[in-house]
Scaffold this motif. Structure first.
Motif, mmCIF file in Angstrom:
data_model
loop_
_atom_site.group_PDB
_atom_site.id
_atom_site.type_symbol
_atom_site.label_atom_id
_atom_site.label_comp_id
_atom_site.label_asym_id
_atom_site.label_seq_id
_atom_site.Cartn_x
_atom_site.Cartn_y
_atom_site.Cartn_z
ATOM 1 N N LYS A 70 -2.583 -20.626 -58.877
ATOM 2 C CA LYS A 70 -1.923 -20.618 -57.668
ATOM 3 C C LYS A 70 -2.137 -22.063 -56.819
ATOM 4 O O LYS A 70 -1.146 -22.444 -56.308
ATOM 5 N N THR A 71 -3.403 -22.279 -56.408
ATOM 6 C CA THR A 71 -3.847 -23.548 -55.565
ATOM 7 C C THR A 71 -3.257 -24.660 -56.185
ATOM 8 O O THR A 71 -2.893 -25.551 -55.699
ATOM 9 N N VAL A 72 -3.608 -24.919 -57.613
ATOM 10 C CA VAL A 72 -2.994 -26.152 -58.378
ATOM 11 C C VAL A 72 -1.466 -26.152 -58.288
ATOM 12 O O VAL A 72 -1.178 -27.081 -58.174
ATOM 13 N N TYR A 73 -0.940 -25.033 -58.599
ATOM 14 C CA TYR A 73 0.699 -24.953 -58.498
ATOM 15 C C TYR A 73 1.462 -25.276 -57.199
ATOM 16 O O TYR A 73 1.982 -26.348 -57.154
ATOM 17 N N LEU A 74 0.723 -24.843 -56.207
ATOM 18 C CA LEU A 74 1.380 -25.048 -54.836
ATOM 19 C C LEU A 74 0.902 -26.461 -54.292
ATOM 20 O O LEU A 74 1.778 -27.215 -53.835
ATOM 21 N N SER A 97 -0.330 -28.002 -43.002
ATOM 22 C CA SER A 97 0.385 -27.805 -43.987
ATOM 23 C C SER A 97 0.459 -28.851 -44.923
ATOM 24 O O SER A 97 0.748 -28.637 -46.160
ATOM 25 N N ILE A 98 -0.417 -29.986 -44.664
ATOM 26 C CA ILE A 98 -0.748 -31.065 -45.707
ATOM 27 C C ILE A 98 -2.265 -31.038 -46.333
ATOM 28 O O ILE A 98 -2.288 -31.331 -47.550
ATOM 29 N N ALA A 99 -3.027 -29.939 -45.680
ATOM 30 C CA ALA A 99 -4.146 -29.772 -46.444
ATOM 31 C C ALA A 99 -4.093 -29.462 -47.729
ATOM 32 O O ALA A 99 -5.069 -30.097 -48.718
ATOM 33 N N ILE A 100 -3.481 -28.674 -48.343
ATOM 34 C CA ILE A 100 -3.567 -28.068 -49.762
ATOM 35 C C ILE A 100 -3.075 -29.260 -50.844
ATOM 36 O O ILE A 100 -3.776 -29.393 -51.778
ATOM 37 N N ARG A 123 -9.513 -18.472 -44.313
ATOM 38 C CA ARG A 123 -9.759 -19.903 -44.751
ATOM 39 C C ARG A 123 -8.822 -20.020 -45.950
ATOM 40 O O ARG A 123 -8.887 -21.027 -46.501
ATOM 41 N N TRP A 124 -7.594 -19.440 -45.907
ATOM 42 C CA TRP A 124 -6.459 -19.799 -46.676
ATOM 43 C C TRP A 124 -5.690 -20.955 -46.189
ATOM 44 O O TRP A 124 -5.736 -21.234 -44.945
ATOM 45 N N ASN A 125 -5.099 -21.818 -46.958
ATOM 46 C CA ASN A 125 -4.163 -22.754 -46.567
ATOM 47 C C ASN A 125 -2.893 -22.264 -46.414
ATOM 48 O O ASN A 125 -2.153 -21.331 -47.366
ATOM 49 N N TRP A 126 -2.317 -22.552 -45.207
ATOM 50 C CA TRP A 126 -0.960 -22.229 -44.918
ATOM 51 C C TRP A 126 -0.056 -23.509 -44.641
ATOM 52 O O TRP A 126 -0.505 -24.434 -44.448
ATOM 53 N N ILE A 127 1.187 -23.114 -45.352
ATOM 54 C CA ILE A 127 2.195 -24.337 -45.530
ATOM 55 C C ILE A 127 3.350 -23.935 -44.705
ATOM 56 O O ILE A 127 3.889 -22.900 -44.859
ATOM 57 N N HIS A 128 3.567 -24.879 -43.548
ATOM 58 C CA HIS A 128 4.971 -24.607 -43.067
ATOM 59 C C HIS A 128 5.874 -25.862 -43.365
ATOM 60 O O HIS A 128 5.265 -26.878 -42.961
ATOM 61 N N CYS A 129 6.743 -25.881 -43.874
ATOM 62 C CA CYS A 129 7.665 -27.074 -44.119
ATOM 63 C C CYS A 129 9.126 -26.807 -43.941
ATOM 64 O O CYS A 129 9.749 -25.723 -43.824
ATOM 65 N N GLN A 130 9.790 -27.823 -43.693
ATOM 66 C CA GLN A 130 11.167 -27.814 -43.800
ATOM 67 C C GLN A 130 11.780 -28.460 -45.094
ATOM 68 O O GLN A 130 11.372 -29.687 -45.434
ATOM 69 N N LEU A 131 12.704 -27.759 -45.644
ATOM 70 C CA LEU A 131 13.454 -28.338 -46.871
ATOM 71 C C LEU A 131 14.760 -28.835 -46.574
ATOM 72 O O LEU A 131 15.538 -27.911 -45.976
#
Ligand SMILES: Nc1nc2c(ncn2[C@@H]2O[C@H](COP(=O)(O)OP(=O)(O)OP(=O)(O)O)[C@@H](O)[C@H]2O)c(=O)[nH]1
Ligand SMILES: [Mg+2]
Ligand SMILES: [Zn+2]
Length: 300
Positions: A70-74, A97-100, A123-131
């Motif tokens: 999952k981490t590698v894919y995201l 959102s850029i950390a991962i 400690r999870w990475n969260w991503i918030h983005c606009q597509l």
């Protein structure tokens, strides 16, 4: 002697604490200055950012057992999208959102895989983005966390142990369900069983026929397909042959479902480190990373 002068009272500041800010993930109230939700540990920045936007963000789950990729894919997905603005322009909201993407791409370029994601939600990475998909008029706001596989398994096996996982999956608009193709090829059925458990868990989250998971898009992604070429050739045939349980469940319970194969490493090797052998990527050769995500975004 105290001079008779007006004194400023700071107690008015406490009024701010009577207003509760709802967490975007679980909906519970938090103080305005909380960094993490005190109920589910999701970052409160998601709530503050979503309140400031006209369109409410949608959520996509990237789920699968620990070690599925999952981490590698995201990390790779975001890295590719941010470097290919013609395909699907993406804009990260907030530095977190850029950390991962940063961590994964720098580790892969050093021929290392990322560490296992800790099971603590803070400690999870969260991503918030606009597509901005090219064929859509309006941009899509998305939230995607990199959930730890261990926490996911714990919640599926013992519901309500991880409220953040439950709240998040209840509100998701779609999911990428990752399945390790290398483990399937060896003839083991664990991946099929866990995939079935996960899909059944999703299916039971919402009883409302119009909003349930039966009508939300689900993309089954066979990861590490770089080590399993026949998975790339025909993911549907691969699913029928190696994950009959997942295939059957998808046909019967999920109206929008699709099977994909992806690989990030172009080749792997084992490296001896002290007393253990560590798997390392020899090169980065992403294949089929964007397709499952594009398929999902088109159906949101
Ligand atoms: N060959 C190959 N191996 C991969 C690929 N992606 C991940 N791996 C292997 O799978 C391992 C686990 O990958 P992660 O992305 O950390 O897995 P995860 O699903 O995030 O696991 P948790 O954080 O424990 O939930 C890596 O350490 C690699 O050994 C890939 O694209 N190709
Ligand atoms: Mg991980
Ligand atoms: Zn919360």
């Amino acid at each position: 002697m105290i001079k008779d002068t007006p004194q400023l009272l700071d107690s008015y500041r406490l009024i701010e604490y009577t207003k509760h800010v709802p967490c975007y993930i679980c909906g519970e109230g938090n103080t305005f200055d909380a960094e993490l939700c005190r109920h589910c540990q999701a970052p409160m920045a998601l709530s503050h950012q979503s309140h400031s936007q006209k369109v409410a963000p949608q959520m996509i789950g990237c789920i699968g057992v620990s070690g599925v990729g999952k981490t590698v894919y995201l990390g790779m997905l975001l890295d590719i999208l941010s470097r290919q603005p013609d395909r699907m322009p993406i804009l990260a909201r907030g530095a977190f959102s850029i950390a991962i993407q940063h961590a994964t791409s720098s580790m892969l370029s050093r021929c290392e895989f990322p560490e296992k994601t800790p099971s603590e939600p803070d400690r999870w990475n969260w991503i918030h983005c606009q597509l901005r998909p090219t064929h859509r008029r309006r941009p899509v706001e998305l939230i995607m966390p990199d959930v730890a596989g261990e926490s996911l398994v714990e919640e599926v096996d013992h519901p309500y142990t991880y409220p953040v996982v439950r709240s998040f999956l209840s509100k998701c608009s779609g999911a990428l369900v990752l399945v390790d193709s290398t483990k399937l090829h060896g003839g083991a059925h664990d991946q099929d069983y866990f995939g079935m458990k996960l899909l059944s868990y999703l299916n039971e989250l919402d009883a409302d026929a119009k909003k349930s998971w039966a009508v939300r898009p689900v993309s089954i992604v066979f990861t590490k397909a770089d080590e399993c070429e026949d998975c790339f050739d025909n993911p549907d045939a691969f699913a029928k042959a190696h994950t009959p349980g997942i295939w059957q469940l998808c046909q019967e319970r999920f109206k929008k479902c699709s099977f994909h194969a992806c690989g990030v490493a172009g080749g792997c090797a084992y490296q001896q480190e002290y007393n253990s052998r560590v798997r390392v990527p020899l090169r980065v050769e992403p294949r089929g990373v964007i397709e499952p995500f594009e398929w999902l975004v088109d159906r949101l």
